[in-house]
Design an enzyme around this catalytic site. Structure first.
Site, PDB file in Angstrom:
ATOM      1  CE1 TYR A  33      -3.929   7.781   6.789  1.00  0.00           C
ATOM      2  CE2 TYR A  33      -3.859   9.867   5.644  1.00  0.00           C
ATOM      3  CZ  TYR A  33      -3.304   8.970   6.529  1.00  0.00           C
ATOM      4  OH  TYR A  33      -2.113   9.263   7.133  1.00  0.00           O
ATOM      5  NE  ARG A  52      -0.012   5.244   0.021  1.00  0.00           N
ATOM      6  CZ  ARG A  52       0.676   6.350   0.278  1.00  0.00           C
ATOM      7  NH1 ARG A  52       1.984   6.266   0.515  1.00  0.00           N
ATOM      8  NH2 ARG A  52       0.094   7.508   0.305  1.00  0.00           N
ATOM      9  NE  ARG A 100     -16.796  -0.772  20.426  1.00  0.00           N
ATOM     10  CZ  ARG A 100     -16.214  -1.609  21.293  1.00  0.00           C
ATOM     11  NH1 ARG A 100     -16.943  -2.517  21.907  1.00  0.00           N
ATOM     12  NH2 ARG A 100     -14.912  -1.534  21.531  1.00  0.00           N
ATOM     13  CE  LYS A 147      -1.633   8.169   3.344  1.00  0.00           C
ATOM     14  NZ  LYS A 147      -0.716   8.664   4.357  1.00  0.00           N
ATOM     15  CG  LEU A 203       2.656   4.989   3.925  1.00  0.00           C
ATOM     16  CD1 LEU A 203       1.515   3.998   4.149  1.00  0.00           C
ATOM     17  CD2 LEU A 203       2.121   6.401   3.878  1.00  0.00           C
TER      18      LEU A 203
HETATM   19  N1  PDD Z   1       1.123  11.128   5.209  1.00  0.00           N
HETATM   20  N2  PDD Z   1       4.959   7.943   6.183  1.00  0.00           N
HETATM   21  C1  PDD Z   1       3.830   8.199   6.871  1.00  0.00           C
HETATM   22  C2  PDD Z   1       3.666   7.575   8.218  1.00  0.00           C
HETATM   23  C3  PDD Z   1       2.838   9.025   6.309  1.00  0.00           C
HETATM   24  O1  PDD Z   1       1.709   9.266   6.997  1.00  0.00           O
HETATM   25  C4  PDD Z   1       3.040   9.595   5.034  1.00  0.00           C
HETATM   26  C5  PDD Z   1       2.017  10.476   4.369  1.00  0.00           C
HETATM   27  C6  PDD Z   1       4.245   9.307   4.366  1.00  0.00           C
HETATM   28  C7  PDD Z   1       4.528   9.843   2.981  1.00  0.00           C
HETATM   29  O2  PDD Z   1       3.723   9.228   2.016  1.00  0.00           O
HETATM   30  P1  PDD Z   1       3.329   9.977   0.661  1.00  0.00           P
HETATM   31  O3  PDD Z   1       4.605  10.402   0.033  1.00  0.00           O
HETATM   32  O4  PDD Z   1       2.621   8.951  -0.112  1.00  0.00           O
HETATM   33  O5  PDD Z   1       2.480  11.168   1.059  1.00  0.00           O
HETATM   34  C8  PDD Z   1       5.168   8.469   4.958  1.00  0.00           C
HETATM   35  C9  PDD Z   1       0.064  11.952   4.659  1.00  0.00           C
HETATM   36  C10 PDD Z   1       0.554  13.051   3.798  1.00  0.00           C
HETATM   37  C11 PDD Z   1      -0.840  12.416   5.793  1.00  0.00           C
HETATM   38  O6  PDD Z   1      -1.097  11.584   6.662  1.00  0.00           O
HETATM   39  O7  PDD Z   1      -1.287  13.571   5.806  1.00  0.00           O
END
Ligand code: PDD
Length: 283
Positions: A33, A52, A100, A147, A203
């Site tokens: 996502y 990404r 599955r 992600k 991430l």
């Molecule tokens: N989360 N680290 C983690 C584990 C994250 O889930 C996120 C973002 C970030 C920051 O990444 P970015 O700057 O690209 O948003 C770092 C999103 C916002 C979410 O899960 O809602």
């Protein structure tokens, strides 16, 4: 208010949107996502999110069903259809529907879902007071650079933070902070911005990349290295970054108040720079 959402080629009211119970996103968390911020109806750091997404898909051996232009078109259309001024666009791509099985199906059509969320980003009450974080053991899997929608452990950590009277958790592995539950973590000491280096342990935040770029352009000092909770508690200030928070000051770590307990000057400056530059580059 009912949103218009997107599922597999169709925009429709959220109550009518469905995904199969055999979808591997549902059964195996076999899905990736992206979350992109919207300010003044425009997408912030969109190219970074698209890049990404492509990397997450390729690390999991999934075809990308949409090119950059398709993705931009879908994001713009969902913003328009929901008259979204400020908030988030959530995009999820799963490997698709198959009986599955732990092995990946040979041929499955990816499921694509988009929806919007209204959220105050540029003017946010928490940014004025700062947030409180507590440390929690990082028990996530080893490929946090991808992600994926495996977000149960971050959810548990967030609930633990709430139970302990805080807003969020910083995850700790081998005595060092990896990142926040859904954001990257930073401390500031003697003017230097310190944040963990990129690896599979965190991430690779799109907001992180932009904030560090803007800071470098302004000759601010940056150290990309891990830090401990003890070092963070002795720092001048701290903050987090994410598309859903931009630069958000942290004012307490495991109950230890940083500085005078209000957002620090570096975090406030970076927040202002990010808002300004992000708006200028928004598409
Ligand atoms: N989360 N680290 C983690 C584990 C994250 O889930 C996120 C973002 C970030 C920051 O990444 P970015 O700057 O690209 O948003 C770092 C999103 C916002 C979410 O899960 O809602």
């Amino acid at each position: 208010m009912s949103r218009i959402v997107y599922v597999n080629g169709v925009f429709l009211p959220e109550a009518e949107a469905t995904v199969s119970i055999f979808d591997r996103g549902f059964l195996m968390a076999d899905a990736v996502y992206e979350v992109t911020a919207v300010v003044e109806g425009k997408l912030i750091d969109f190219d970074g999110h698209v890049r990404r997404l492509g990397r997450s898909l390729s690390e999991l051996g999934m075809e990308n069903p949409l090119d950059a232009d398709d993705l931009l078109g879908l994001h713009r259309e969902i913003v328009e259809r929901n008259v979204l001024e400020e908030g988030l666009v959530y995009l999820q791509i799963t490997r698709g529907v198959a009986d599955r099985d732990f092995a990946y199906p040979e041929a499955a059509t990816p499921t694509v879902v988009l929806f919007t969320q209204v959220k105050p980003l540029s003017e946010n009450d928490q940014a004025k007071t700062g947030i409180r974080v507590v440390s929690v053991d990082d028990q996530r899997w080893g490929r946090r650079d991808i992600k994926t929608v495996q977000l149960l452990y971050p959810s548990m950590a967030k609930m633990e933070a709430r139970a302990r009277g805080a807003d969020d958790a910083w995850l700790v592995q081998d005595g060092l902070v990896t990142e926040g539950t859904s954001n990257n973590a930073y401390i500031v000491k003697g003017g230097a911005i310190i944040t963990r280096h990129l690896s599979n342990d965190i991430l690779h935040g799109i907001t992180r990349a932009a904030v560090l770029r803007y800071a470098r352009e302004r000759q601010m000092k940056i150290e990309e290295r891990p830090f401990s909770i003890e070092e963070a508690q002795a720092a001048d200030e701290a903050f987090i970054t994410a598309a859903s928070t931009f630069v958000m000051p942290v004012v307490a770590i495991d109950g230890k108040i940083l500085g005078d307990g209000t957002p620090g000057p570096v975090a406030r400056r970076l927040r202002a720079i990010y808002l300004d530059e992000g708006r200028k580059a928004a598409i």
